[in-house]
Design a protein around this motif. Structure first.
Motif, short mmCIF file in Angstrom:
data_model
loop_
_atom_site.label_atom_id
_atom_site.label_comp_id
_atom_site.label_asym_id
_atom_site.label_seq_id
_atom_site.Cartn_x
_atom_site.Cartn_y
_atom_site.Cartn_z
N LEU A 315 2.19 11.40 1.01
CA LEU A 315 0.93 11.63 0.53
C LEU A 315 -0.04 10.42 0.08
N ARG A 316 0.89 9.67 -0.60
CA ARG A 316 0.33 8.08 -1.01
C ARG A 316 -0.15 7.62 0.24
N ASP A 317 0.71 7.49 1.33
CA ASP A 317 0.28 6.62 2.40
C ASP A 317 -1.09 7.24 3.08
N ILE A 318 -1.19 8.51 3.12
CA ILE A 318 -2.42 9.04 3.87
C ILE A 318 -3.42 8.98 2.92
N ILE A 319 -3.41 9.06 1.51
CA ILE A 319 -4.51 8.75 0.60
C ILE A 319 -4.94 7.33 0.70
N ASP A 320 -4.07 6.49 0.65
CA ASP A 320 -4.33 4.90 0.85
C ASP A 320 -5.27 4.66 2.03
N ALA A 321 -4.66 5.38 3.39
CA ALA A 321 -5.15 4.96 4.44
C ALA A 321 -6.72 5.55 4.57
N VAL A 322 -7.06 6.81 3.82
CA VAL A 322 -8.20 7.22 4.09
C VAL A 322 -9.13 7.05 3.13
N GLY A 324 -8.09 4.81 0.19
CA GLY A 324 -7.79 3.70 -0.70
C GLY A 324 -7.82 4.08 -2.01
N GLN A 325 -8.42 3.28 -2.92
CA GLN A 325 -8.57 3.59 -4.50
C GLN A 325 -9.87 3.88 -4.83
N SER A 326 -10.63 4.23 -4.00
CA SER A 326 -11.94 4.83 -4.09
C SER A 326 -11.85 6.17 -4.74
N GLN A 327 -12.94 6.52 -5.51
CA GLN A 327 -12.88 8.03 -6.38
C GLN A 327 -12.70 9.20 -5.24
N PRO A 328 -11.84 10.12 -5.25
CA PRO A 328 -11.72 11.10 -4.54
C PRO A 328 -12.66 11.97 -4.67
N ARG A 444 -5.92 11.70 -7.20
CA ARG A 444 -6.20 10.66 -8.29
C ARG A 444 -4.78 10.19 -8.75
N LEU A 445 -3.94 11.10 -9.39
CA LEU A 445 -2.68 10.89 -10.03
C LEU A 445 -1.87 10.11 -8.88
N LEU A 446 -1.83 10.47 -7.49
CA LEU A 446 -1.05 9.78 -6.35
C LEU A 446 -1.47 8.38 -6.18
N GLN A 447 -2.93 8.49 -6.45
CA GLN A 447 -3.42 6.90 -6.22
C GLN A 447 -3.23 5.79 -7.36
N LYS A 448 -2.98 6.46 -8.58
CA LYS A 448 -2.98 5.50 -9.72
C LYS A 448 -1.42 5.12 -9.91
N PHE A 449 -0.51 6.19 -9.65
CA PHE A 449 0.67 6.18 -10.38
C PHE A 449 1.93 6.57 -9.42
N GLU A 450 2.91 5.87 -9.54
CA GLU A 450 4.15 6.39 -8.57
C GLU A 450 4.68 7.36 -9.92
#
Length: 482
Positions: A315-322, A324-328, A444-450
């Protein structure tokens, strides 16, 4: 002697009257005199008990609580046939301790008939004016999500239970719509209310005989007093806010649900359903349902992320790819089918309301040769859909990919048959809001934290505890900022 005979005859007549299953009802277990099947289904083990009863008696069966029948309906096709195709007939609620004692027939969730229809239409129309279920609400949700992220940073690298903080944050979204404001995380009164709300959902249980027979609340050891006190505290809190709205009311400046209700109340005049009691109960129900179900589902999501770190990484990989850290945003949802599939599988496993909320036919109805009498207490077992191997092969396994098609997009047919919010006319009012919150909070949780367990060698249990909702046991997590 004749007096004795008369007494015996009356007693026999009473035993016959209150023993057994009325003719025409679906089959079920043998009834005992007077008590029927009381004690057969323990509230804490209700889900497994009903699974066992289904194996023995089929998809539709009757269990007797004293002389009162309770009909259980299992299977997607049966549930859809009755709640969707015959939705108007099965749109009422049976008499319970909530609508019979606490709410006195008012509110949105537990009311029936013309009052329910009028108030549901008003509530949906009014809340939609403030963005309820619309994408324009996402900016308001994201403001709260980012406040939540800031609060979580205080717990970085330290084990903690996220429950109360999460409840507060999710609750603030519905509070903005109801009250026109949010509350700070350190607001003592609001923090206490959130804790009470969690206690309410853990305490109540729709399988309890006292839930079906309000008179049993008078017995020793009844949980009635606890629930009554929680309701009183919530109503006291919301009544203060309603009174403030009434003092400052401006018909040309309608900012939230309470304002909208007061406007309608002023225009409707006397003898309408827009009473002070209706407003208080509606606000309580919105507040409770809009907090607990979403926050509990997010907690289940965190629990499954701990148990399936490979999915956390995917999930984190696909969120980062699509993004990044932009607001979902909600428009990202179609680009992130893995995230949606994960949430759907969590909802399936979490099985939040496994027996659904009870329904009652508003008139006598015949189905598959069975007589379903008007007003009968009926459960539509959503659990039977969530765990159906014909719909979801290998249902005990956690497989989000089951919701993806060959092109990697979410499978529409599978999504349609997942009904965590029930279906038909009594579909949960807040389902569209909940879907937005689940996607935005989790992304947002997955973007910001492990997200890590407190002890990797001892993961928290995936066994839930059934109250009003199926809740995970308390557990600690460790957040590592990315």
């Amino acid at each position: 002697m004749w007096v004795t005979v008369a007494i015996v005859v009356v007693l026999i007549a009473l035993i016959l009257r209150y023993t057994g299953r009325p003719k025409g009802l679906p089959p079920g277990p043998t009834c005992y005199p007077i008590i029927g099947n009381v004690g057969l289904v323990k509230p804490s083990e209700a889900v497994q008990a009903h699974r066992n009863l289904r194996k023995k008696y089929g998809d539709i069966y009757t269990i007797m609580t004293f002389h009162k029948p309770m009909i259980a309906v299992h299977g997607y096709d049966n549930i859809r046939e009755l709640l969707v195709k015959h939705g108007d007939i099965f749109s009422d609620r049976p008499l319970t301790i909530i609508n019979g004692v606490f709410n006195k027939g008012k509110g949105l969730v537990w009311s029936s008939g013309p009052l329910w229809k009028e108030q549901r239409t008003f509530a949906l129309t009014t809340m939609r004016k403030f963005g309820f279920g619309k994408r324009c609400l996402q900016d308001q949700i994201m403001e709260e999500v980012d406040c939540f992220m800031e609060e979580l940073e205080k717990y970085e690298n330290k084990p903690f239970d996220i429950q109360n903080i999460l409840n507060t944050s999710v609750s603030n979204v519905i509070c903005s719509l109801l009250f026109g404001k949010r509350f700070e995380y350190e607001d003592t009164k609001f923090k206490r209310l959130v804790v009470l709300l969690n206690k309410l959902f853990a305490t109540g249980n729709a399988s309890s005989p006292a839930f079906i027979f309000p008179v049993l609340r008078h017995l020793p050891m009844s949980r009635y007093t606890t629930v009554q006190n929680i309701f009183a505290d919530i109503d006291g809190f919301t009544s203060e806010i309603i009174a403030e709205h009434r003092r400052n009311f401006d018909g040309n400046n309608i900012n939230d649900f309470i304002d909208g209700f007061l406007l309608e109340q002023n225009e409707a005049g006397e003898n309408s359903t827009f009473t002070d009691e209706q407003l208080k109960i509606s606000v309580r129900e919105f507040f409770a349902a809009g907090t607990e179900t979403t926050s509990t589902t997010i907690r289940w999501s965190l629990l499954f992320l701990l148990h399936h770190p490979e999915w956390q990484q995917k999930l984190r990989d696909i969120i980062d790819a699509v993004i990044g850290q932009s607001q979902p945003k909600m428009e990202h949802k179609e680009q992130l089918p893995l995230v949606e599939a994960f949430i759907l599988e969590v909802q399936r496993h979490a099985n939040l309301v496994p027996l659904g909320l009870p329904h009652a036919p508003k008139e006598d109805f015949h189905y598959k040769g069975y007589h379903l009498p008007k007003g009968t207490f009926m459960f539509f077992a959503l659990d039977s859909v969530m765990t159906d191997p014909e719909i979801f092969p290998e249902p005990t396994k956690f497989k989000p990919e089951r919701f993806l098609d060959n092109d990697g997009k979410c499978n529409g047919e599978q999504k349609e048959r997942l009904i965590p919010f029930s279906t038909g006319r009594r579909l949960c009012l807040g389902d569209s809001l909940a879907k937005m919150e689940l996607f935005l909070f989790l992304t947002r949780l997955l973007q910001k934290f492990e997200i890590k367990p407190e002890k990797s060698e001892c993961l928290p249990s995936l066994e839930g505890k059934l109250g009003i909702t199926n809740m995970p046991a308390p557990f600690d997590i460790v957040l590592i900022k990315r």
